[in-house]
Design a protein around this motif. Structure first.
Motif, PDB file in Angstrom:
ATOM      1  N   SER A  40       3.298   2.013   3.102  1.00 53.57           N
ATOM      2  CA  SER A  40       4.098   3.237   3.085  1.00 53.57           C
ATOM      3  C   SER A  40       3.156   4.435   2.964  1.00 53.57           C
ATOM      4  CB  SER A  40       5.072   3.246   1.909  1.00 53.57           C
ATOM      5  OG  SER A  40       5.980   2.169   2.008  1.00 53.57           O
ATOM      6  N   ALA A  41       3.459   5.502   3.698  1.00 53.93           N
ATOM      7  CA  ALA A  41       2.581   6.676   3.654  1.00 53.93           C
ATOM      8  C   ALA A  41       3.360   7.954   3.934  1.00 53.93           C
ATOM      9  CB  ALA A  41       1.443   6.520   4.667  1.00 53.93           C
ATOM     10  N   ASN A  42       2.881   9.027   3.344  1.00 52.91           N
ATOM     11  CA  ASN A  42       3.391  10.374   3.620  1.00 52.91           C
ATOM     12  C   ASN A  42       2.199  11.271   3.908  1.00 52.91           C
ATOM     13  OD1 ASN A  42       6.485  10.758   2.966  1.00 52.91           O
ATOM     14  ND2 ASN A  42       5.683   9.265   1.503  1.00 52.91           N
ATOM     15  N   TYR A  43       2.225  11.906   5.086  1.00 55.15           N
ATOM     16  CA  TYR A  43       1.102  12.735   5.511  1.00 55.15           C
ATOM     17  C   TYR A  43       1.575  14.176   5.757  1.00 55.15           C
ATOM     18  CZ  TYR A  43      -1.048   8.186   6.490  1.00 55.15           C
ATOM     19  OH  TYR A  43      -1.541   6.912   6.386  1.00 55.15           O
ATOM     20  N   GLN A  60      -5.052   9.798  -1.136  1.00 55.17           N
ATOM     21  CA  GLN A  60      -5.138   9.020  -2.358  1.00 55.17           C
ATOM     22  C   GLN A  60      -3.969   8.031  -2.372  1.00 55.17           C
ATOM     23  OE1 GLN A  60      -4.887  11.782  -5.586  1.00 55.17           O
ATOM     24  NE2 GLN A  60      -2.857  12.527  -5.046  1.00 55.17           N
ATOM     25  N   GLY A  61      -4.108   7.010  -3.177  1.00 53.23           N
ATOM     26  CA  GLY A  61      -3.030   6.034  -3.203  1.00 53.23           C
ATOM     27  C   GLY A  61      -3.366   4.845  -4.067  1.00 53.23           C
ATOM     28  N   ARG A  62      -2.561   3.826  -3.888  1.00 52.07           N
ATOM     29  CA  ARG A  62      -2.769   2.572  -4.621  1.00 52.07           C
ATOM     30  C   ARG A  62      -2.357   1.398  -3.741  1.00 52.07           C
ATOM     31  NH1 ARG A  62       2.237   4.225  -6.798  1.00 52.07           N
ATOM     32  NH2 ARG A  62       3.852   2.608  -6.650  1.00 52.07           N
ATOM     33  N   SER A  63      -2.932   0.270  -4.021  1.00 55.93           N
ATOM     34  CA  SER A  63      -2.535  -0.983  -3.376  1.00 55.93           C
ATOM     35  C   SER A  63      -2.274  -1.997  -4.471  1.00 55.93           C
ATOM     36  CB  SER A  63      -3.623  -1.478  -2.412  1.00 55.93           C
ATOM     37  OG  SER A  63      -4.863  -1.624  -3.078  1.00 55.93           O
ATOM     38  N   ARG A  74       6.621   3.790   7.370  1.00 55.06           N
ATOM     39  CA  ARG A  74       6.688   2.552   6.589  1.00 55.06           C
ATOM     40  C   ARG A  74       6.586   1.374   7.545  1.00 55.06           C
ATOM     41  NH1 ARG A  74       8.374   0.898   1.520  1.00 55.06           N
ATOM     42  NH2 ARG A  74       9.304  -1.175   1.379  1.00 55.06           N
ATOM     43  N   CYS A  75       5.732   0.432   7.187  1.00 56.40           N
ATOM     44  CA  CYS A  75       5.546  -0.782   7.984  1.00 56.40           C
ATOM     45  C   CYS A  75       5.699  -1.992   7.070  1.00 56.40           C
ATOM     46  CB  CYS A  75       4.163  -0.785   8.639  1.00 56.40           C
ATOM     47  SG  CYS A  75       3.840  -2.265   9.640  1.00 56.40           S
ATOM     48  N   THR A  76       6.507  -2.968   7.490  1.00 55.99           N
ATOM     49  CA  THR A  76       6.748  -4.184   6.704  1.00 55.99           C
ATOM     50  C   THR A  76       6.576  -5.412   7.579  1.00 55.99           C
ATOM     51  OG1 THR A  76       8.336  -3.047   5.267  1.00 55.99           O
ATOM     52  CG2 THR A  76       8.421  -5.439   5.293  1.00 55.99           C
ATOM     53  N   VAL A  77       5.848  -6.392   7.081  1.00 51.33           N
ATOM     54  CA  VAL A  77       5.701  -7.684   7.751  1.00 51.33           C
ATOM     55  C   VAL A  77       6.023  -8.777   6.736  1.00 51.33           C
ATOM     56  CG1 VAL A  77       4.177  -9.255   9.006  1.00 51.33           C
ATOM     57  CG2 VAL A  77       3.868  -6.774   9.238  1.00 51.33           C
ATOM     58  N   LYS A  78       6.893  -9.710   7.128  1.00 48.93           N
ATOM     59  CA  LYS A  78       7.212 -10.847   6.264  1.00 48.93           C
ATOM     60  C   LYS A  78       7.084 -12.141   7.058  1.00 48.93           C
ATOM     61  CE  LYS A  78      10.366  -8.546   3.041  1.00 48.93           C
ATOM     62  NZ  LYS A  78      11.738  -8.548   2.464  1.00 48.93           N
ATOM     63  N   ILE A  79       6.376 -13.087   6.460  1.00 44.89           N
ATOM     64  CA  ILE A  79       6.257 -14.436   7.025  1.00 44.89           C
ATOM     65  C   ILE A  79       6.826 -15.383   5.985  1.00 44.89           C
ATOM     66  CG2 ILE A  79       4.678 -16.202   7.884  1.00 44.89           C
ATOM     67  CD1 ILE A  79       2.827 -13.961   8.775  1.00 44.89           C
ATOM     68  N   ASP A  80       8.059 -15.815   6.199  1.00 45.13           N
ATOM     69  CA  ASP A  80       8.817 -16.535   5.181  1.00 45.13           C
ATOM     70  C   ASP A  80       8.719 -18.052   5.306  1.00 45.13           C
ATOM     71  OD1 ASP A  80       9.646 -14.262   3.883  1.00 45.13           O
ATOM     72  OD2 ASP A  80      11.469 -14.045   5.066  1.00 45.13           O
ATOM     73  N   LYS A  81       7.851 -18.532   6.186  1.00 37.55           N
ATOM     74  CA  LYS A  81       7.585 -19.969   6.275  1.00 37.55           C
ATOM     75  C   LYS A  81       6.090 -20.183   6.178  1.00 37.55           C
ATOM     76  CE  LYS A  81       9.369 -21.614  10.047  1.00 37.55           C
ATOM     77  NZ  LYS A  81       9.963 -22.496  11.082  1.00 37.55           N
ATOM     78  N   GLN A  82       5.719 -21.308   5.622  1.00 33.21           N
ATOM     79  CA  GLN A  82       4.294 -21.612   5.509  1.00 33.21           C
ATOM     80  C   GLN A  82       3.792 -22.343   6.748  1.00 33.21           C
ATOM     81  OE1 GLN A  82       3.619 -25.167   4.739  1.00 33.21           O
ATOM     82  NE2 GLN A  82       1.519 -24.689   5.315  1.00 33.21           N
ATOM     83  N   TYR A 130       0.857  -1.195   0.000  1.00 28.08           N
ATOM     84  CA  TYR A 130       0.000   0.000   0.000  1.00 28.08           C
ATOM     85  C   TYR A 130       0.888   1.238   0.000  1.00 28.08           C
ATOM     86  CZ  TYR A 130      -3.344  -3.492   1.645  1.00 28.08           C
ATOM     87  OH  TYR A 130      -4.125  -4.624   1.766  1.00 28.08           O
ATOM     88  N   ASN A 131       0.508   2.218  -0.810  1.00 26.20           N
ATOM     89  CA  ASN A 131       1.239   3.476  -0.870  1.00 26.20           C
ATOM     90  C   ASN A 131       0.230   4.618  -0.794  1.00 26.20           C
ATOM     91  OD1 ASN A 131       2.820   5.764  -1.905  1.00 26.20           O
ATOM     92  ND2 ASN A 131       4.362   4.182  -2.290  1.00 26.20           N
ATOM     93  N   ILE A 132       0.364   5.461   0.229  1.00 24.41           N
ATOM     94  CA  ILE A 132      -0.642   6.485   0.529  1.00 24.41           C
ATOM     95  C   ILE A 132       0.007   7.868   0.620  1.00 24.41           C
ATOM     96  CG2 ILE A 132      -2.380   7.249   2.211  1.00 24.41           C
ATOM     97  CD1 ILE A 132      -3.129   4.612   0.973  1.00 24.41           C
ATOM     98  N   ILE A 133      -0.673   8.864   0.081  1.00 24.43           N
ATOM     99  CA  ILE A 133      -0.308  10.265   0.277  1.00 24.43           C
ATOM    100  C   ILE A 133      -1.554  10.984   0.792  1.00 24.43           C
ATOM    101  CG2 ILE A 133       0.413  12.420  -0.819  1.00 24.43           C
ATOM    102  CD1 ILE A 133       1.937  10.769  -2.853  1.00 24.43           C
ATOM    103  N   GLY A 134      -1.433  11.676   1.937  1.00 24.85           N
ATOM    104  CA  GLY A 134      -2.615  12.284   2.525  1.00 24.85           C
ATOM    105  C   GLY A 134      -2.342  13.628   3.175  1.00 24.85           C
ATOM    106  N   LYS A 135      -3.421  14.380   3.350  1.00 28.46           N
ATOM    107  CA  LYS A 135      -3.337  15.700   3.999  1.00 28.46           C
ATOM    108  C   LYS A 135      -4.410  15.781   5.077  1.00 28.46           C
ATOM    109  CE  LYS A 135      -3.287  20.659   3.010  1.00 28.46           C
ATOM    110  NZ  LYS A 135      -3.403  21.694   1.943  1.00 28.46           N
ATOM    111  N   LEU A 136      -3.968  16.099   6.293  1.00 26.76           N
ATOM    112  CA  LEU A 136      -4.862  16.151   7.449  1.00 26.76           C
ATOM    113  C   LEU A 136      -5.261  17.595   7.715  1.00 26.76           C
ATOM    114  CD1 LEU A 136      -6.028  14.242   9.670  1.00 26.76           C
ATOM    115  CD2 LEU A 136      -4.042  14.875  11.069  1.00 26.76           C
TER     116      LEU A 136
END
Length: 541
Positions: free
Chosen positions: A459-462, A354-357, A502-510, A339-345
């Protein structure tokens, strides 16, 4: 009732039989007197002419088992291996007993028997679990497998199987080996489409799958043996085996080596580790070799992209050919979401963004299937809006099929956060990896099985409203499990009225075993705790 035990026998009218197929009948009982708290006691005797096979005994099921008793007598002529599995203890006692055989000619024979008596006592219920492929894989059970017949002075026959034996049996079967050697019914269509002239194996595979799926629709079933290709094409639909045999024929004509990979689907249960057996196989997929070291897995049931459905992503399958090799699709199939986000509060707590996934590989068809299963696009968008508590002003979904399917959403929306006259309480992680930790129990007997290896990135920029500054900012954090299979990173940076995160989660085993569960649970505790991270903004005085 009222402190007294009431017993009721089952009426014969409440016993019925249902024929599932030519080989299997199911007996159903309907005990009308059963109420909450009742104890159901069933005793039955089963007879079969198939002396070489003894059905597995499962004393554990969806309902708790107070007491289960199993007895079997096996003449010494028949040699069986006993395999005991499960998470609880089943008491098994072995003894000996003589029985007398009476043959058709009136002759009798006294034969020594191996006698097994097993008891399951106070076994817990086998509950449905979202993180287990098939609960019965871990149920308490006894399995008997015949490895030979020895009648002194008369007969000796070995029943032990190797994968080479199974290879030979499959090769000689008209419904399997015969179909592998059949001609390609779509050869002309492939030539007309120029598939043989495409440059790379991946291009050829994508074109082959697209052509076949335009001719044959998967009927929703998984089978092992296939019907004739021409019959399948005439009907315009078939099970995955019908389609897979055609895929192999098409790949071979395109110059791509293809092999069948036999397996048991997740819902059917795992293949046993201790011994090869045809009895456990219920389907197969196709392995396409695009070079000496890379194999791509294909199946007729694929839809909305060339990613295996979760039901086929098993940890144990067998390549059939001149030599047998064990493979694990679960070790290679993966899915990614980003997810990539750009926002204004604004000062009133409204975030315009607005953004995209983007969803890749195994995640892509999951998202697209959900989209197509919705009543209409408006329903899908409204469900997403409700789930994330946002209002969409723009929403678009685009999907790219192929060996590496991709789904992309672009959107614009607003979300409102709590405010006071002096503060804004802003939650920057708009789409969490998990809203809450699904692993709440302190201990777990079953393993945790994910559908596939997966990764998540947000990922986001506010931009903050003018006249406000950060009063409180969550701490950045990084976690890696001891075996390096679990990764979590969250990072916040605030500079001049802007926040980058930025937040990342990886699960590399099933699969995570029961001893690994505390590490997984602690990891997910940390991940989900950050779902509620709040940035506190204070109005400048």
């Amino acid at each position: 009732m009222n402190g007294k035990i009431e017993k009721a026998k089952l009426n014969k009218d409440n016993i019925s039989e249902e024929k599932l197929n030519d080989a299997i009948k199911v007996m159903k009982v309907r005990p009308e007197q059963v109420k909450k708290g009742s104890i159901v006691e069933i005793e039955y005797e089963k007879m079969s002419v198939f002396y070489s096979r003894v059905d597995d005994w499962y004393p554990q099921d969806e309902c708790p088992t107070l007491y289960a008793d199993f007895e079997i007598k096996i003449p010494d002529w028949f040699r069986f291996n006993l395999d005991q599995t499960g998470m609880n203890h089943i008491e098994v006692q072995k003894g000996f007993e003589n029985i007398t055989f009476v043959f058709r000619n009136g002759q009798t024979e006294n034969v020594s028997c191996n006698k097994y008596n097993a008891k399951g006592i106070n076994l817990p219920s086998l509950k449905k679990d979202d993180f287990v492929w098939q609960e019965h894989d871990f149920a308490d059970k006894l399995t008997f497998e015949m490895n030979g017949i020895t009648i002194p002075g008369e007969v000796y026959e070995s029943f032990s199987q190797t994968w080479d034996d199974i290879n030979k049996t499959l090769a000689e079967s008209s419904n399997f080996g015969g179909r592998l050697n059949a001609s390609n019914p779509l050869k002309k269509e492939m030539q007309d489409a120029g598939i043989m002239n495409l440059k790379t194996p991946k291009e050829k595979i994508e074109a082959i799958m697209k052509l076949l799926q335009s001719k044959v629709k998967w009927n929703g079933s998984y089978h092992f043996a296939g019907n004739s290709a021409r019959e399948t094409l005439k009907k315009g639909e078939g099970d995955n085996a019908d389609m897979n045999f055609i895929i192999i024929n098409m790949l071979e004509d395109a110059g791509i080596k293809a092999v069948p990979i036999v397996m048991s689907t997740r819902k059917h249960g795992r293949l046993p580790i201790t011994h090869p057996s045809l009895d456990y196989l219920n389907t197969f997929i196709v392995g396409a070799l695009i070079n000496d070291s890379t194999m791509i897995y294909l199946d007729g049931s694929m839809k909305n992209g060339l990613a295996l459905p979760a039901n086929l992503i098993t940890d144990r399958a067998q390549i059939v050919g001149k030599a047998s090799f064990t493979v694990s699709p679960a070790q290679t199939e993966k899915g990614a979401e980003a997810y990539n986000i750009i926002g204004k509060l604004s000062a009133d707590g409204k975030l315009e963004f607005q953004g995209r996934s983007e969803f890749k590989d195994c995640w892509a068809p999951v998202v697209v299937n959900t989209y197509k299963d919705a009543k209409d696009s408006a329903t899908y968008v409204n469900e997403r809006a409700s789930k994330y508590n946002v209002n969409f002003s723009k929403f678009n979904l685009k999907y790219t099929e192929g060996l590496n399917p991709k789904c992309q959403k672009t959107f614009a929306a607003t979300k409102t956060f709590d405010t006071t006259p002096e503060n804004i309480y802003f939650s920057p992680l708009l789409v969490a990896f998990a809203k809450e930790n699904p692993f709440k129990d302190e201990e777990r007997k079953m393993p945790v099985e994910y559908p596939f290896i997966q990764s998540y990135t947000f990922s986001a920029n506010y931009t903050f409203p003018e006249g406000y500054s950060v009063e409180s900012l969550p701490k950045s954090q990084q976690i890696t499990s001891p075996d390096k299979s679990l990764h979590f990173i969250i990072n916040y940076q605030e500079v001049g009225g802007r926040l980058a995160m930025r937040c990342t989660v990886k699960i590399d085993k099933q699969l995570y075993t029961a001893p690994e569960y505390p590490i997984l649970k602690a990891f997910m505790d940390q991940v989900t705790a950050h779902n509620n991270d709040v940035v506190v903004l204070k109005k400048n005085s």
